[in-house]
Design a protein around this motif. Structure first.
Motif, PDB file in Angstrom:
ATOM      1  N   LYS A   8      -8.641  -0.466 138.073  1.00 15.32           N
ATOM      2  CA  LYS A   8      -7.757  -1.636 138.124  1.00 15.32           C
ATOM      3  C   LYS A   8      -8.370  -2.817 137.376  1.00 15.32           C
ATOM      4  O   LYS A   8      -7.682  -3.536 136.638  1.00 15.32           O
ATOM      5  N   ALA A   9      -9.671  -3.025 137.566  1.00 16.05           N
ATOM      6  CA  ALA A   9     -10.349  -4.130 136.897  1.00 16.05           C
ATOM      7  C   ALA A   9     -10.346  -3.936 135.387  1.00 16.05           C
ATOM      8  O   ALA A   9     -10.152  -4.892 134.624  1.00 16.05           O
ATOM      9  N   PHE A  10     -10.534  -2.695 134.944  1.00 16.10           N
ATOM     10  CA  PHE A  10     -10.558  -2.415 133.510  1.00 16.10           C
ATOM     11  C   PHE A  10      -9.192  -2.695 132.892  1.00 16.10           C
ATOM     12  O   PHE A  10      -9.096  -3.319 131.832  1.00 16.10           O
ATOM     13  N   GLY A  11      -8.144  -2.251 133.560  1.00 16.67           N
ATOM     14  CA  GLY A  11      -6.805  -2.511 133.049  1.00 16.67           C
ATOM     15  C   GLY A  11      -6.508  -3.989 132.955  1.00 16.67           C
ATOM     16  O   GLY A  11      -5.890  -4.459 131.984  1.00 16.67           O
ATOM     17  N   ALA A  12      -6.980  -4.756 133.930  1.00 14.44           N
ATOM     18  CA  ALA A  12      -6.708  -6.198 133.962  1.00 14.44           C
ATOM     19  C   ALA A  12      -7.412  -6.951 132.840  1.00 14.44           C
ATOM     20  O   ALA A  12      -6.998  -8.070 132.485  1.00 14.44           O
ATOM     21  N   LEU A  13      -8.449  -6.358 132.269  1.00 17.62           N
ATOM     22  CA  LEU A  13      -9.175  -7.002 131.171  1.00 17.62           C
ATOM     23  C   LEU A  13      -8.358  -7.044 129.883  1.00 17.62           C
ATOM     24  O   LEU A  13      -8.646  -7.836 128.985  1.00 17.62           O
ATOM     25  N   HIS A  14      -7.364  -6.194 129.788  1.00 18.25           N
ATOM     26  CA  HIS A  14      -6.557  -6.095 128.562  1.00 18.25           C
ATOM     27  C   HIS A  14      -5.428  -7.109 128.601  1.00 18.25           C
ATOM     28  O   HIS A  14      -4.425  -6.931 129.291  1.00 18.25           O
ATOM     29  N   GLN A  15      -5.600  -8.187 127.851  1.00 13.77           N
ATOM     30  CA  GLN A  15      -4.616  -9.261 127.819  1.00 13.77           C
ATOM     31  C   GLN A  15      -4.309  -9.615 126.373  1.00 13.77           C
ATOM     32  O   GLN A  15      -5.219  -9.899 125.590  1.00 13.77           O
ATOM     33  N   LYS A  16      -3.051  -9.593 126.022  1.00 10.65           N
ATOM     34  CA  LYS A  16      -2.661  -9.971 124.665  1.00 10.65           C
ATOM     35  C   LYS A  16      -3.089 -11.406 124.384  1.00 10.65           C
ATOM     36  O   LYS A  16      -2.774 -12.316 125.155  1.00 10.65           O
ATOM     37  N   GLY A  17      -3.810 -11.596 123.302  1.00 12.80           N
ATOM     38  CA  GLY A  17      -4.281 -12.920 122.940  1.00 12.80           C
ATOM     39  C   GLY A  17      -5.603 -13.297 123.572  1.00 12.80           C
ATOM     40  O   GLY A  17      -6.190 -14.328 123.245  1.00 12.80           O
ATOM     41  N   ASN A  18      -6.104 -12.466 124.477  1.00 12.63           N
ATOM     42  CA  ASN A  18      -7.414 -12.686 125.110  1.00 12.63           C
ATOM     43  C   ASN A  18      -8.090 -11.323 125.252  1.00 12.63           C
ATOM     44  O   ASN A  18      -8.242 -10.796 126.348  1.00 12.63           O
ATOM     45  N   ALA A 176       4.067   3.983 119.177  1.00 15.08           N
ATOM     46  CA  ALA A 176       3.645   3.155 120.307  1.00 15.08           C
ATOM     47  C   ALA A 176       4.718   3.127 121.394  1.00 15.08           C
ATOM     48  O   ALA A 176       4.409   3.224 122.593  1.00 15.08           O
ATOM     49  N   ALA A 177       5.973   3.007 121.006  1.00 14.90           N
ATOM     50  CA  ALA A 177       7.067   2.964 121.973  1.00 14.90           C
ATOM     51  C   ALA A 177       7.170   4.274 122.747  1.00 14.90           C
ATOM     52  O   ALA A 177       7.349   4.285 123.974  1.00 14.90           O
ATOM     53  N   ALA A 178       7.056   5.388 122.029  1.00 13.18           N
ATOM     54  CA  ALA A 178       7.132   6.692 122.677  1.00 13.18           C
ATOM     55  C   ALA A 178       5.944   6.920 123.602  1.00 13.18           C
ATOM     56  O   ALA A 178       6.092   7.461 124.710  1.00 13.18           O
ATOM     57  N   TYR A 179       4.776   6.493 123.165  1.00  7.94           N
ATOM     58  CA  TYR A 179       3.581   6.678 123.986  1.00  7.94           C
ATOM     59  C   TYR A 179       3.638   5.801 125.239  1.00  7.94           C
ATOM     60  O   TYR A 179       3.218   6.214 126.327  1.00  7.94           O
ATOM     61  N   ALA A 180       4.157   4.593 125.085  1.00  9.61           N
ATOM     62  CA  ALA A 180       4.301   3.701 126.239  1.00  9.61           C
ATOM     63  C   ALA A 180       5.257   4.298 127.262  1.00  9.61           C
ATOM     64  O   ALA A 180       4.995   4.280 128.470  1.00  9.61           O
ATOM     65  N   GLU A 181       6.374   4.824 126.788  1.00 12.48           N
ATOM     66  CA  GLU A 181       7.357   5.427 127.690  1.00 12.48           C
ATOM     67  C   GLU A 181       6.765   6.620 128.423  1.00 12.48           C
ATOM     68  O   GLU A 181       7.130   6.899 129.574  1.00 12.48           O
ATOM     69  N   ALA A 182       5.831   7.306 127.781  1.00  5.41           N
ATOM     70  CA  ALA A 182       5.211   8.491 128.388  1.00  5.41           C
ATOM     71  C   ALA A 182       4.102   8.142 129.374  1.00  5.41           C
ATOM     72  O   ALA A 182       3.638   9.012 130.110  1.00  5.41           O
ATOM     73  N   GLY A 183       3.681   6.868 129.381  1.00  5.03           N
ATOM     74  CA  GLY A 183       2.670   6.461 130.350  1.00  5.03           C
ATOM     75  C   GLY A 183       1.388   5.916 129.772  1.00  5.03           C
ATOM     76  O   GLY A 183       0.411   5.717 130.510  1.00  5.03           O
ATOM     77  N   ALA A 184       1.352   5.653 128.468  1.00  6.02           N
ATOM     78  CA  ALA A 184       0.152   5.064 127.872  1.00  6.02           C
ATOM     79  C   ALA A 184      -0.062   3.647 128.395  1.00  6.02           C
ATOM     80  O   ALA A 184       0.892   2.944 128.731  1.00  6.02           O
ATOM     81  N   SER A 185      -1.324   3.234 128.420  1.00  5.60           N
ATOM     82  CA  SER A 185      -1.680   1.903 128.904  1.00  5.60           C
ATOM     83  C   SER A 185      -1.952   0.930 127.771  1.00  5.60           C
ATOM     84  O   SER A 185      -1.829  -0.286 127.942  1.00  5.60           O
ATOM     85  N   GLY A 186      -2.378   1.471 126.625  1.00  5.32           N
ATOM     86  CA  GLY A 186      -2.702   0.652 125.465  1.00  5.32           C
ATOM     87  C   GLY A 186      -2.403   1.417 124.196  1.00  5.32           C
ATOM     88  O   GLY A 186      -2.165   2.635 124.235  1.00  5.32           O
ATOM     89  N   PHE A 187      -2.421   0.712 123.070  1.00 10.47           N
ATOM     90  CA  PHE A 187      -2.137   1.333 121.776  1.00 10.47           C
ATOM     91  C   PHE A 187      -3.258   0.989 120.810  1.00 10.47           C
ATOM     92  O   PHE A 187      -3.545  -0.188 120.566  1.00 10.47           O
ATOM     93  N   PHE A 188      -3.896   2.014 120.266  1.00 10.68           N
ATOM     94  CA  PHE A 188      -5.070   1.872 119.415  1.00 10.68           C
ATOM     95  C   PHE A 188      -4.694   2.221 117.982  1.00 10.68           C
ATOM     96  O   PHE A 188      -4.192   3.314 117.722  1.00 10.68           O
ATOM     97  N   ALA A 189      -4.952   1.282 117.065  1.00  7.01           N
ATOM     98  CA  ALA A 189      -4.601   1.484 115.658  1.00  7.01           C
ATOM     99  C   ALA A 189      -5.825   1.311 114.767  1.00  7.01           C
ATOM    100  O   ALA A 189      -5.906   0.355 113.982  1.00  7.01           O
ATOM    101  N   PRO A 190      -6.821   2.212 114.868  1.00  4.72           N
ATOM    102  CA  PRO A 190      -8.012   2.079 114.026  1.00  4.72           C
ATOM    103  C   PRO A 190      -7.662   2.241 112.555  1.00  4.72           C
ATOM    104  O   PRO A 190      -6.781   3.011 112.189  1.00  4.72           O
TER     105      PRO A 190
END
Length: 259
Positions: A8-18, A176-190
């Motif tokens: 839960k703490a790890f997920g909360a660290l992911h903030q758009k713009g921060n 990204a949209a398909a992955y989000a709908e499937a249950g992804a938590s974040g989107f990585f674009a290296p």
């Protein structure tokens, strides 16, 4: 924190713009050093973990060795740990979920999960990759953990010419949209480095976007302004440390010859 609390703490660290900044590690010792430096969470890099044990990237490191490495990192460090798990060592959804379960049992709270065909060519079709993400999410929910699935697309890494990346952004957003709908938590674009394209992806994608630092990528402050939610360093830290080790060893051996 126990593992559920760490997730839960790890997920909360992911903030758009921060964005949460992850300086990638490869073993328990590097994890301790990065933790002591002030990290809020830990993340491995697949290239680094494999190289540290004498293997190439691309799931060449035996799965058992990777699980053992994860277990040693979580035993020695209290911070949440995300594991760069490549293609989960399986092309089918059941195998992928079963292998991720082994990482959870070893103490991990998240993964990077890529859509390229490891050991093959091209990317998995969107529907197949989404099905694999969905299976991993269902498995994690059954374990009662808010596991962070950082869904990675290799579109930009596969195209080595940055001038062509603008042609790939629409597909990246669709993935990204398909992955989000499937249950992804974040989107990585290296591989994505153009600031305007990064901003476009961040604006269009609802998930926190992960950008990997490499030559040509804007600095962390700029990425934050563009809406990035996670910044990672991939194999860079390992390569830098090995360069320093080699340089120090060369100096020792040169001095020994001159003595």
């Amino acid at each position: 924190m126990n593992q559920v609390e760490k997730a839960k703490a790890f997920g909360a660290l992911h903030q758009k713009g921060n964005p949460v900044v992850l300086y990638n590690i490869w073993d328990a010792g590097s994890g301790k050093a990065v933790s002591d430096a002030g990290a809020k969470a830990l993340a491995t890099g697949s290239w680094s973990v494999a190289a540290a044990q004498g293997y190439g990237d691309g799931e060449k490191l035996p799965l058992e060795a990777l699980v053992a490495t994860v277990r040693s990192i979580t035993a020695a460090n209290d911070l949440p740990l995300s594991v760069d798990f490549e293609g989960a060592y399986s092309t089918d959804k059941a195998g992928a979920a079963a292998n991720v379960a082994r990482l959870i049992d070893a103490g991990a709270v998240g993964i990077n999960f890529e859509d390229q065909v490891v050991g093959g060519s091209g990317l998995h079709p969107i529907d197949k990759q989404a099905a694999r993400i969905r299976a991993i999410r269902e498995m994690a929910e059954a374990k009662g953990i808010a596991f962070f699935i950082n869904a990675r697309t290799d579109l930009f890494l596969k195209s080595t010419d940055p001038d062509r990346h603008a042609l790939l952004v629409d597909e990246a957003i669709d993935r990204a949209a398909a992955y989000a709908e499937a249950g992804a938590s974040g989107f990585f674009a290296p591989g994505l480095s153009n600031r305007d394209l990064i901003g476009r992806v961040c604006e269009a994608v609802g998930l926190p976007v992960n950008i990997m630092m490499r030559q040509g990528v804007p600095d962390v402050r700029t990425l934050a302004k563009l809406g990035v939610g996670r910044v990672s360093y991939g194999p860079g830290p390992y390569r830098a440390m090995m360069d320093k080790l080699k340089e120090a060893a060369e100096a020792v051996f040169a001095a020994a010859v001159q003595a």
